[in-house]
Design an enzyme around this catalytic site. Structure first.
Site, PDB file in Angstrom:
ATOM      1  N   ASN A  39       0.762  -1.415   0.111  1.00 27.32           N
ATOM      2  CA  ASN A  39      -0.073   0.077   0.300  1.00 27.32           C
ATOM      3  C   ASN A  39       0.921   1.119  -0.080  1.00 27.32           C
ATOM      4  O   ASN A  39       1.857   1.747   1.067  1.00 27.32           O
ATOM      5  CB  ASN A  39      -1.402   0.083   0.963  1.00 27.32           C
ATOM      6  CG  ASN A  39      -1.739   1.366   1.126  1.00 27.32           C
ATOM      7  OD1 ASN A  39      -1.466   2.545   1.750  1.00 27.32           O
ATOM      8  ND2 ASN A  39      -3.061   0.913   0.867  1.00 27.32           N
ATOM      9  N   SER A  40       0.823   1.947  -1.287  1.00 28.35           N
ATOM     10  CA  SER A  40       2.468   3.100  -1.513  1.00 28.35           C
ATOM     11  C   SER A  40       1.532   4.226   0.012  1.00 28.35           C
ATOM     12  O   SER A  40       0.671   4.343   0.421  1.00 28.35           O
ATOM     13  CB  SER A  40       2.123   3.374  -2.412  1.00 28.35           C
ATOM     14  OG  SER A  40       1.776   2.898  -3.764  1.00 28.35           O
ATOM     15  N   GLN A  41       3.336   4.995   0.080  1.00 33.76           N
ATOM     16  CA  GLN A  41       3.709   5.911   1.240  1.00 33.76           C
ATOM     17  C   GLN A  41       2.027   7.039   0.563  1.00 33.76           C
ATOM     18  O   GLN A  41       2.098   7.310  -0.283  1.00 33.76           O
ATOM     19  CB  GLN A  41       4.925   6.400   1.015  1.00 33.76           C
ATOM     20  CG  GLN A  41       4.623   7.728   1.626  1.00 33.76           C
ATOM     21  CD  GLN A  41       6.341   8.185   1.738  1.00 33.76           C
ATOM     22  OE1 GLN A  41       7.083   7.478   0.014  1.00 33.76           O
ATOM     23  NE2 GLN A  41       7.188   8.985   2.271  1.00 33.76           N
TER      24      GLN A  41
END
Length: 185
Positions: A39-41
């Site tokens: 889950n991206s930054q």
């Protein structure tokens, strides 16, 4: 309030993380969601959405939908008169992301499993906006071809964030910083 900030406020990251990772939802870094994916930054997602300039009522493609968080954020931005098609290559993540998205109650958005060997969802093109949350080795021409004239594509390519804008047969590409992502499969 800025539309992207409003989308973040209306779409808490915790609902798109595995139970074991929810306590770290406020962490400004990528979080493991299994299957070698993340889950991206949040800060990176925010920068990508700002570049994308999503408007109400637009037709949007989300490539690498994963947990469904970016699809839900995009759905908030387009509103109920728009549509968002999320596509995910890994069947388990596509199903989990679709369930997370359903819980967010944005029925104008969906996540489907990608067809092997097909990048995006060309049968639903053209798109006003395309977001890619995985790193390509080179600019993915099949996605550029699915973009409407005057549209915007945000995609990490070889470590650089690119904004791609087709206009009257010409394609403008600009660079917007350096980022690391899982590979685009």
């Amino acid at each position: 309030m800025d539309p992207v900030a409003a989308a973040f406020a209306a779409t808490p990251r915790a609902g798109f993380l595995p139970r074991r990772g929810r306590r770290r939802a406020r962490y400004d870094g990528p979080l493991d969601i299994g299957h070698g994916q993340t889950n991206s930054q949040p800060r990176t997602v925010e920068a990508m959405l700002q570049l994308l300039e999503v408007r109400r009522g637009q037709h949007v493609l989300d490539v690498g939908a994963g947990s469904g968080w970016t699809t839900a954020l995009l759905a908030h931005l387009v509103g109920p008169r728009g549509s968002v098609c999320g596509v995910e290559l890994l069947p388990e993540l596509a199903a989990w992301g679709a369930a997370n998205l359903a819980a967010a109650e944005r029925p104008w958005a969906s996540i489907v499993e990608a067809r092997p060997g097909v990048l995006g969802l060309p049968e639903h093109a053209p798109y006003d906006r395309i977001l890619v949350s995985a790193e390509a080795d080179e600019l993915p021409d099949p996605l550029v071809a699915q973009l409407a004239d005057g549209g915007r594509l945000v995609v990490p390519v070889a470590g650089r964030m690119l904004l791609v804008r087709p206009r009257h047969g010409d394609v403008q590409v600009t660079e917007h910083g350096y980022y690391r992502f899982v590979p685009l499969l």
